[in-house]
Write an enzyme that holds these catalytic residues in place. Structure first.
Site, mmCIF file in Angstrom:
data_model
loop_
_atom_site.group_PDB
_atom_site.id
_atom_site.type_symbol
_atom_site.label_atom_id
_atom_site.label_comp_id
_atom_site.label_asym_id
_atom_site.label_seq_id
_atom_site.Cartn_x
_atom_site.Cartn_y
_atom_site.Cartn_z
ATOM 1 N N GLU A 345 0.862 -1.204 0.000
ATOM 2 C CA GLU A 345 0.000 0.000 0.000
ATOM 3 C C GLU A 345 0.888 1.241 0.000
ATOM 4 O O GLU A 345 0.693 2.180 0.772
ATOM 5 C CB GLU A 345 -0.899 0.002 1.245
ATOM 6 N N GLU A 361 -5.045 4.835 -1.811
ATOM 7 C CA GLU A 361 -6.025 4.557 -0.753
ATOM 8 C C GLU A 361 -6.701 5.857 -0.303
ATOM 9 O O GLU A 361 -6.048 6.900 -0.179
ATOM 10 C CB GLU A 361 -5.311 3.886 0.422
ATOM 11 N N CYS A 363 -7.644 6.695 2.561
ATOM 12 C CA CYS A 363 -6.993 7.186 3.787
ATOM 13 C C CYS A 363 -5.720 7.972 3.475
ATOM 14 O O CYS A 363 -5.353 8.879 4.223
ATOM 15 C CB CYS A 363 -6.587 6.026 4.697
ATOM 16 N N CYS A 441 -10.772 0.841 7.382
ATOM 17 C CA CYS A 441 -10.112 2.094 7.775
ATOM 18 C C CYS A 441 -10.675 3.311 7.044
ATOM 19 O O CYS A 441 -10.789 4.391 7.615
ATOM 20 C CB CYS A 441 -8.608 1.995 7.567
HETATM 21 O O1 FUB Z 1 -2.973 -0.543 9.318
HETATM 22 C C1 FUB Z 1 -4.149 0.199 9.568
HETATM 23 C C2 FUB Z 1 -4.748 0.647 8.268
HETATM 24 O O2 FUB Z 1 -5.102 -0.483 7.479
HETATM 25 C C3 FUB Z 1 -3.851 1.440 7.370
HETATM 26 O O3 FUB Z 1 -3.780 2.786 7.666
HETATM 27 C C4 FUB Z 1 -4.439 1.180 6.042
HETATM 28 O O4 FUB Z 1 -3.591 1.503 4.985
HETATM 29 C C5 FUB Z 1 -4.756 -0.283 6.119
HETATM 30 O O5 FUB Z 1 -3.600 -1.026 5.839
HETATM 31 ZN ZN ZN Z 2 -8.036 3.259 4.478
#
Ligand code: FUB
Ligand code: ZN
Length: 674
Positions: A345, A361, A363, A441
């Site tokens: 990621e 992502e 996030c 997340c």
């Molecule tokens: O590890 C916690 C969360 O899950 C991360 O911030 C995301 O990228 C996902 O891997």
């Molecule tokens: Zn996320």
């Protein structure tokens, strides 16, 4: 660096967001996401993977009660540590153990954070009651010594902090603190904040530079920024010291994570990625390339920026700026998406920005927005706010469906659904948004950002209100002993006219308006009545304010084709359409299948059409172009080059964030240029 020149976000209590566009997003969060997530946290969503989040807190609480009742004779059950506990084959018979991801607790924390922000804009006693009940459950899980992470409470405290690299105790602590702060700021209720502080004290006593303390740091960053927030709320220096320790300790040798005894991961080790994944390959002040897991990276940079601001630490700020520039100049999609590869990621190498295998992502774009705001607090430079705006309206918003009921984790810039289903390299790319995720997340992260959007639009210094984003709002700003009332109205992101009404006294109050990078010029009505200056992309306005002044400023929004640097292999010969802050895309629903056969005419006309798209009023853009004519069915895979036959085609572009709301279909941001 002079802290006197720094600015801070306004309290959400002093802002009412009135903007049609953002109010709609906030209402989706309030009416759809928050209630749905509460059901998800309690495993009550039929057909969705259970979260186990509240269940884990309840079990930890039950264990606490049993321990208190049985005293010394109590023996905690022993389980195997895995990091993820899947649902048993017979879901009717769950054991009293931890289920889900190791960081499942953070789902509650992000939810309560969103609830807190939402309550500042829209008081709701029923929601507050649910939240208070949830807080009781969470606090009942806290251990006597302040520790609060259900994975280890349930699985056995003897392993506490033994796997900082992969397990997420410090991450859960960080989210807990952010959530507790938001809820406290909204309601004045401090039960959760006290719990977070007790956990912070436990962590402070465990980690630090002092002799005898553990020299580790978080594998997934966020505690760094949360500790600064806690320091700001409590004034307790130790929290700033701990944040600073975590930041300075990262990347020093011997590598802390090596002392945890993780097995070698051959290929990662050989390529030096073992440490880079967690941004632990170098001390942070020596880092100048954004690497590794993208969310972790931007969360770290946020923590660094917070500490730099608190300590007026110029060299730490410089490190932040180098990392910022590296992301924006070499590693960011035009949508504000970051993290080009699903392997880890993570950020890929410079200019490696594939469109159809991207990760980006949700996030990570959210983290980029957090980072931008923090940089703006120290230096009001439009380069940060331009990217913040780009990420918000595109890479962030694409994460949620227009009805607020489904979500993207990965945000591709080109999708062919067949490839998503049949090509293993693209299995992470979903052609339609999902209701929820086992690793959930992104949706709650979206909820906490969208419901606190006002804190990104404006910051204030002693005498200046900085308008970074033109989000319609009414707000109050203190100027010395008086108050300035400000009302901002705009039709962003569709039209560039902005009206700002100011009620202030004297000439002590200044407005600093960002001049967006997507327009070459702007028009300020009756400019002669103001004292004006421009600096770093902001227009500073002041005057002897009267009873009520109305400032009218226009930023022309023109449809523009953009190209990427030649080093971006994937986009050579292609262009993306942008108008104002919005990045556009072509979708099969409007343009038919085989989008790759379309070309756009850069010299053609672009007409803006205001229309409804799945209930949302948007601007579509019609462009002139051509479609390569369909070849005969039996066209040979390879044949001698012949002039392509092209037919005229009207291309219909829609905002990128609004794609995939009309079923599964093709989409592309980058289109060939005729
Ligand atoms: O590890 C916690 C969360 O899950 C991360 O911030 C995301 O990228 C996902 O891997
Ligand atoms: Zn996320």
């Amino acid at each position: 660096m002079d802290q006197k020149n720094f600015s801070v976000p306004l309290s959400l209590r002093d802002i009412q967001v009135t903007d049609d566009f953002w109010k709609n997003e906030m209402e989706l969060v309030r009416k759809e996401v928050i209630p749905y997530q509460w059901e998800a946290l309690n495993d009550r969503v039929a057909g969705a993977a259970p979260s186990f989040c509240m269940r884990n807190f309840r079990i930890a609480g039950k264990m606490n009660r049993e321990k208190a009742e049985r005293g010394a004779s109590y023996e905690a059950p022993k389980y195997t540590f895995r990091g993820f506990e899947a649902l048993p084959e017979d879901p009717e018979h769950l054991e009293d153990k931890f289920y889900g991801f190791v960081f499942q607790d953070s789902d509650f924390s992000k939810w309560i954070e969103a609830v807190g922000y939402s309550l500042t804009q829209h008081p709701d006693s029923a929601l507050e009651e649910i939240a208070d009940g949830a807080i009781d459950i969470v606090c009942a899980a806290q251990q006597e010594d302040g520790y609060l992470d259900t994975y280890y409470i349930i699985n056995g405290r003897d392993k506490t902090f033994t796997n900082l690299r992969d397990h997420h105790e410090l991450y859960c602590f960080g989210h807990l603190t952010e959530g507790a702060m938001a809820y406290y700021e909204a309601t004045g209720k401090d039960k959760l904040l006290k719990a977070a502080e007790r956990f912070a004290d436990y962590i402070y006593n465990y980690f630090g530079a002092e002799e005898g303390k553990c020299k580790g740091y978080p594998g997934h960053e966020i505690a760094e920024m949360a500790l600064v927030r806690l320091y700001e709320a409590t004034g307790k220096q130790k929290y700033l010291d701990l944040s600073s320790f975590f930041i300075e300790q990262r990347g020093t040798k011997p590598y802390y994570f090596d002392t945890e005894g993780h097995p070698k991961e051959s290929i990662r080790d050989e390529n030096g990625l073992r440490y880079a994944y967690n941004q632990a390959h170098l001390p942070v002040r020596e880092q100048d390339e954004a690497v590794g897991h993208a969310v972790r990276a931007v969360y770290l940079y946020c923590g660094m920026a917070d500490v730099a601001r608190q300590k007026a630490d110029e060299s730490l700020f410089d490190a932040c700026e180098r990392l910022w520039d590296n992301i924006v100049d070499k590693k960011m999609y035009i949508t504000g998406g970051i993290g080009a590869t699903h392997m880890g990621e993570a950020f890929s190498f410079a200019y490696d920005l594939p469109n159809d295998t991207t990760y980006a992502e949700t996030c990570a774009s959210i983290g980029l927005v957090f980072f931008a705001r923090r940089m703006l607090e120290m230096r009001p430079d439009a380069k940060y706010a331009n990217v913040m705006e780009r990420a918000l309206y595109n890479g962030v918003l694409s994460g949620m469906a227009l009805d607020g009921k489904s979500f993207f984790y990965v945000n591709p810039l080109e999708v062919n659904p067949t490839a998503c289903h049949k090509d293993e390299r693209k299995f992470h790319v979903k052609p339609v948004r999902q209701k929820w995720f086992g690793c959930a997340c992104c949706p709650p992260n979206l909820a906490r950002l969208l419901s606190s959007i006002g804190a990104y639009a404006y910051t204030e210094s002693e005498d200046t209100l900085f308008v970074h984003l033109y989000i319609g709002s009414t707000l109050t700003k203190r100027v010395g002993a008086t108050l300035a009332d400000v009302e901002i109205r705009s039709r962003f992101p569709w039209e560039g006219d902005v009206e700002i009404r100011v009620r202030a006294e004297g000439s002590g109050f200044k407005l600093a308006l960002r001049i967006p990078d997507w327009c070459d010029t702007y028009r300020l009505e009756d400019a002669q009545q103001y004292t004006l200056s421009e600096q770093n992309g902001y227009l500073y306005i002041t005057k002897e304010w009267g009873e009520e002044d109305t400032i009218r400023i226009s930023y022309p929004m023109e449809a523009r084709l953009m190209e990427a640097a030649g080093a971006v292999r994937e986009t050579v010969g292609k262009a993306a359409l942008v108008r104002g802050p919005i990045v556009y895309c072509l979708e099969e629903a409007d343009n038919g299948a085989d989008l790759h056969l379309l070309s756009v005419n850069p010299a053609g006309a672009f007409s803006v059409i205001a229309e409804e798209l799945c209930g949302l009023q948007v601007n579509k853009i019609q462009a002139e172009g051509t479609r390569r004519a369909k070849e005969k069915q039996d066209e040979a895979l390879y044949h001698p080059l012949r002039p392509a036959v092209r037919e005229k085609a009207a291309l219909t572009y829609i905002p990128y964030f609004a794609w995939a709301n009309r079923g599964e279909n093709e989409m592309q941001v980058w289109t060939r240029v005729e």
